[in-house]
Structure formats: structure tokens, C-alpha cells
Design a protein around this motif. Structure first.
Motif, mmCIF file in Angstrom:
data_model
loop_
_atom_site.group_PDB
_atom_site.id
_atom_site.type_symbol
_atom_site.label_atom_id
_atom_site.label_comp_id
_atom_site.label_asym_id
_atom_site.label_seq_id
_atom_site.Cartn_x
_atom_site.Cartn_y
_atom_site.Cartn_z
ATOM 1 N N LYS A 110 9.416 -14.318 26.041
ATOM 2 C CA LYS A 110 10.724 -14.446 25.389
ATOM 3 C C LYS A 110 10.854 -15.779 24.638
ATOM 4 C CE LYS A 110 12.685 -10.541 26.932
ATOM 5 N NZ LYS A 110 11.734 -9.905 27.845
ATOM 6 N N ASN A 112 14.650 -12.663 31.890
ATOM 7 C CA ASN A 112 13.809 -13.582 31.126
ATOM 8 C C ASN A 112 14.446 -14.045 29.825
ATOM 9 O OD1 ASN A 112 11.715 -13.901 32.912
ATOM 10 N ND2 ASN A 112 10.657 -12.048 32.208
ATOM 11 N N GLY A 118 10.398 -2.202 27.383
ATOM 12 C CA GLY A 118 11.744 -2.176 27.943
ATOM 13 C C GLY A 118 12.706 -1.822 26.824
ATOM 14 N N ASN A 119 13.190 -2.846 26.123
ATOM 15 C CA ASN A 119 13.996 -2.608 24.923
ATOM 16 C C ASN A 119 13.147 -2.297 23.697
ATOM 17 O OD1 ASN A 119 16.887 -2.625 25.051
ATOM 18 N ND2 ASN A 119 16.706 -4.659 25.956
ATOM 19 N N ALA A 120 11.839 -2.405 23.849
ATOM 20 C CA ALA A 120 10.872 -2.063 22.802
ATOM 21 C C ALA A 120 10.865 -3.036 21.625
ATOM 22 C CB ALA A 120 11.066 -0.625 22.309
ATOM 23 N N GLY A 121 11.383 -4.238 21.840
ATOM 24 C CA GLY A 121 11.321 -5.253 20.804
ATOM 25 C C GLY A 121 9.904 -5.805 20.662
ATOM 26 N N ASN A 122 9.241 -6.037 21.776
ATOM 27 C CA ASN A 122 7.937 -6.691 21.715
ATOM 28 C C ASN A 122 6.875 -5.793 21.080
ATOM 29 O OD1 ASN A 122 6.813 -9.221 22.186
ATOM 30 N ND2 ASN A 122 5.932 -8.624 24.167
ATOM 31 N N THR A 130 3.372 -9.976 30.213
ATOM 32 C CA THR A 130 4.582 -10.513 29.604
ATOM 33 C C THR A 130 5.236 -11.688 30.333
ATOM 34 O OG1 THR A 130 5.619 -8.657 30.747
ATOM 35 C CG2 THR A 130 5.244 -8.406 28.388
HETATM 36 C C1 LIG Z 1 11.553 -8.567 28.160
HETATM 37 C C2 LIG Z 1 10.396 -8.201 28.997
HETATM 38 C C3 LIG Z 1 9.681 -7.001 28.830
HETATM 39 C C4 LIG Z 1 10.107 -5.934 27.872
HETATM 40 O O1 LIG Z 1 10.014 -6.293 26.517
HETATM 41 P P1 LIG Z 1 10.814 -5.485 25.419
HETATM 42 O O2 LIG Z 1 10.677 -6.256 24.179
HETATM 43 O O3 LIG Z 1 12.225 -5.408 25.910
HETATM 44 O O4 LIG Z 1 10.208 -4.110 25.355
HETATM 45 C C5 LIG Z 1 8.570 -6.783 29.604
HETATM 46 N N1 LIG Z 1 8.161 -7.679 30.534
HETATM 47 C C6 LIG Z 1 8.822 -8.842 30.723
HETATM 48 C C7 LIG Z 1 8.320 -9.784 31.750
HETATM 49 C C8 LIG Z 1 9.948 -9.145 29.965
HETATM 50 O O5 LIG Z 1 10.598 -10.295 30.190
#
Ligand SMILES: *Cc1c(COP(=O)(O)O)cnc(C)c1O
Length: 352
Positions: free
Chosen positions: A63, A89, A189-193, A319
Motif C-alpha cells: 500500500k 493496510n 481484494g478490491n482488485a486495485g493491485n 503483499t
Molecule cells: C490491500 C491488500 C490486498 C488486496 O489488494 P487489492 O488491490 O485490494 O486487490 C492483498 N493483500 C494485502 C496484504 C493487502 O494489504
């Protein structure tokens, strides 16, 4: 001083324009690409597997890459505060970067649902922390209502600057490998990454800095897999709290990435996640948080199905750092044995 690693905004200045006086950095990025040795061998993987250790960023998750740019742009736009909803995070990163810039951070988290390490970060960096009686998706609805106010900037991943900053991880992978990998595995998760990595790889491809593009393979947790199921999940449930999201902000874009890269979005269950979580810690010596292990669980699942060809290059984003959520590590391990303070008492328990 001139050899100091400057953080991603100054390193990738051409992609991340912002007024010099507004740059706020904790020298995020430049994380290792770490080759799996014992885990890859144990599971007889035919591939070369690399982990991008994003838990080694300053607040312990990827993040930071988005937050350095989002907070810098918020400062440039004369915002007084940044606000976010978070599974943990994002709030940790927002709080740290806001502190470094002397701005306020307001974070809204689901009550009782965030890992203790992450909550402690938001608190010690001086954010104003609110717990919503509800889940992450409801927390996001709350902060979106405030985002109209020009004095505050929303720094959730719907903020375009977050994703711009996060592209830098793909740049680093290409720099490390000299080209793009064959596959990139990543938790969703939110699929931003996953969106940011795909944009990053494409940007370098268009500039001729990599010859190929990876197939993007995203993994949700089975109890929080709206994209896989094709409908929102009202009460998402998984041990992987960072991806406990029932209605992802970048849903459509995740589907586009899967289609355009010839990849896919799939799910792994909590048992598979926790097994991968223990495996990477015990075989490769790296401690990631449960959500991160979803990407490794995905690799192991696909390998079992004979998905890979010999020698293919696979990168996998880990992540966040395992220390974010120590409760899970303790639950997943045998309890320490209590002994009398004597060497003989210790020897009794050892198979030496
Ligand atoms: C935010 C987060 C994700 C998910 O990322 P998105 O961009 O929301 O898909 C996965 N793992 C960790 C540890 C995160 O902090």
C-alpha cells in the motif's frame, strides 16, 4: 546523500509527476524479488518461482507504493486531510504518510475485523480511527459520502494516484528479470493491485522495455470471491482479512485484466491459504500475511493441475508482512512447551 534510494516518485519521476515540494516519501519500493528454493523443490514445481516481497515496504505492505503518490497529490491539491476505509493496510499506510507530511489522516475500519498489528500502526501514527459497526464494504460507503468535501482526499484504491504508484512494482520486476515473467500471481481484494501491475507491465511493453506480457492470475479467498461467483458477497468470510471484500471497487477492471492478459481470476479456500502461509515460512524463511499467501496457494493449486510448463518464469506478489497479524501465526503453530529452568528438562524434549 546522492546514492540514497529516493523512493518511487523520484525514481519513476516521468510516470509520477507532482510538485517537488509536495513529495512525501518513506523510501518505499525497491523490494527484493526472492527466488523460492525449498518450497519450489518440496512441491516439485517445474517453474522458476519468484516472490516479490512487498511486506518489506516501510509500513509492511504494498500500500505504501500507492500512498506515497496519493498523499503527495493530495498535498499538491491543498487538501488538509486524507480519508480511507480499510481492512487495515491502507489505513496503516495513510496514517504514516500523512504523519510524514504533517497532514491529518482519518481512517474507517470494520469493527473488530482488522488485524491488531495494522490497527496499532494507524493509532501510533496519529490517525483518527473510527470503527464502523459493519464490514469493509460498508466502511467504504461511509467514506465515499465524505469524499465530496474539497478539504479531504479519499485515498482508497478508487483514487487514481494509488494505482499509478502501485504500477512501480511491475517496473521493478521487469528490471530484476530483464523482461516480464510468463505468469504473475497476485491476491485480489478490491482488485486495485492486479489492475496496477497490468498497467505497469503494459506501459513498459509499449516503451519496448519488455518483450512479452505476463498472464495475470488473480486469487480471491473462497469465502470472499465475488468476482469468481459473479455476484457481490454480502458477508465475506476468510482468515485472509486483507482480501475479505464482498464488492470490489475495481471489479470490472479485474475482469478486463484477466481477459486481456489471457489469465484468470480464481479462488483458493482458507485451508489452501493457510497451508501456503505455513509452507513459505517454514520452507523459504519468509513470513507473509495470510492474504499474501493466497497467491502462493494459487500457484500450488495450478501446479497440481499440470498448468505450468518446465522452465516457465512465475512471479508472485507477497503483499504484506506476517507480523501484521501474529495471532494467526500463533494459532497455526504448536504451543511452546513449558519446562523447568534446567538443561536436562530441555534435553528431555529434544530428539537430538
Ligand atoms: C490491500 C491488500 C490486498 C488486496 O489488494 P487489492 O488491490 O485490494 O486487490 C492483498 N493483500 C494485502 C496484504 C493487502 O494489504
Amino acid at each position: 546523500m546522492s546514492n540514497l534510494y529516493p523512493g518511487i516518485i523520484r525514481k519513476y519521476r516521468q510516470y509520477l509527476p507532482v510538485a517537488e515540494a509536495s513529495i512525501v516519501t518513506l523510501h518505499e519500493g525497491n523490494t527484493p524479488l526472492f527466488e523460492s528454493v525449498r518450497l519450489a523443490k518440496h512441491y516439485k514445481l517445474p517453474i522458476k518461482l519468484y516472490f516479490k516481497l512487498e511486506g518489506l515496504n516501510p509500513t509492511g505492505s504494498f500500500k505504501d507504493r500507492g500512498m506515497t503518490y496519493a498523499v503527495s497529490k493530495a498535498h499538491e491539491a491543498r487538501s488538509q486531510a486524507v480519508i480511507c476505509a480499510s481492512t487495515g493496510n491502507t489505513s496503516a499506510a495513510a496514517a504514516a504518510y500523512a504523519a510524514r507530511m504533517g497532514m491529518k489522516a482519518i481512517v474507517v475500519v470494520p469493527q473488530g475485523k482488522i488485524a491488531l498489528g495494522k490497527l496499532s500502526q494507524a493509532q501510533i501514527h496519529g490517525a483518527q480511527v473510527f470503527q464502523v459497526k459493519g464490514n469493509f464494504d460498508q466502511a467504504l460507503e461511509v467514506v465515499k459520502e465524505l469524499a465530496e468535501n474539497p478539504k479531504v482526499t479519499l485515498v482508497n484504491s478508487i483514487n487514481p494516484h494509488r494505482l499509478m504508484g502501485q504500477e512501480s512494482a511491475a517496473f521493478e520486476i521487469v528490471e530484476s528479470l530483464g523482461d516480464a515473467p510468463d505468469f504473475h500471481f497476485i491476491p485480489v481484494g478490491n482488485a486495485g493491485n492486479i489492475t496496477a501491475y497490468w498497467r505497469g507491465f503494459n506501459r513498459l511493453h509499449q516503451e519496448g522495455k519488455c518483450k512479452s506480457l505476463p498472464k495475470m492470475c488473480g486469487f480471491q479467498a473462497a469465502g470472499a470471491a465475488p468476482i469468481v461467483l459473479g455476484h457481490p458477497v454480502k458477508n465475506p468470510d476468510t482468515v485472509a482479512s486483507a482480501i475479505r471484500i464482498g464488492n470490489p471497487a475495481n471489479w470490472q477492471s479485474a475482469l478486463d485484466v484477466a481477459r486481456d492478459s489471457d489469465g484468470f481470476i480464481a479462488a483458493v479456500d482458507d485451508e489452501e491459504i493457510l497451508s501456503a502461509y505455513r509452507a513459505v515460512a517454514q520452507l523459504d524463511g519468509y513470513f507473509c500475511e495470510p492474504a499474501s499467501a493466497a497467491s502462493i496457494a494459487g500457484v500450488l493449486k495450478m501446479a497440481k493441475q499440470g498448468f505450468f510448463q518446465k522452465g516457465q518464469i512465475v512471479t508472485c506478489t507477497l503483499t504484506g508482512h506476517g507480523l501484521k497479524d501474529p495471532d494467526i501465526a500463533i494459532q497455526q503453530s504448536p504451543p511452546p512447551v513449558v519446562i523447568e529452568p534446567k538443561g536436562a528438562a530441555l534435553l528431555e524434549h529434544l530428539k537430538l
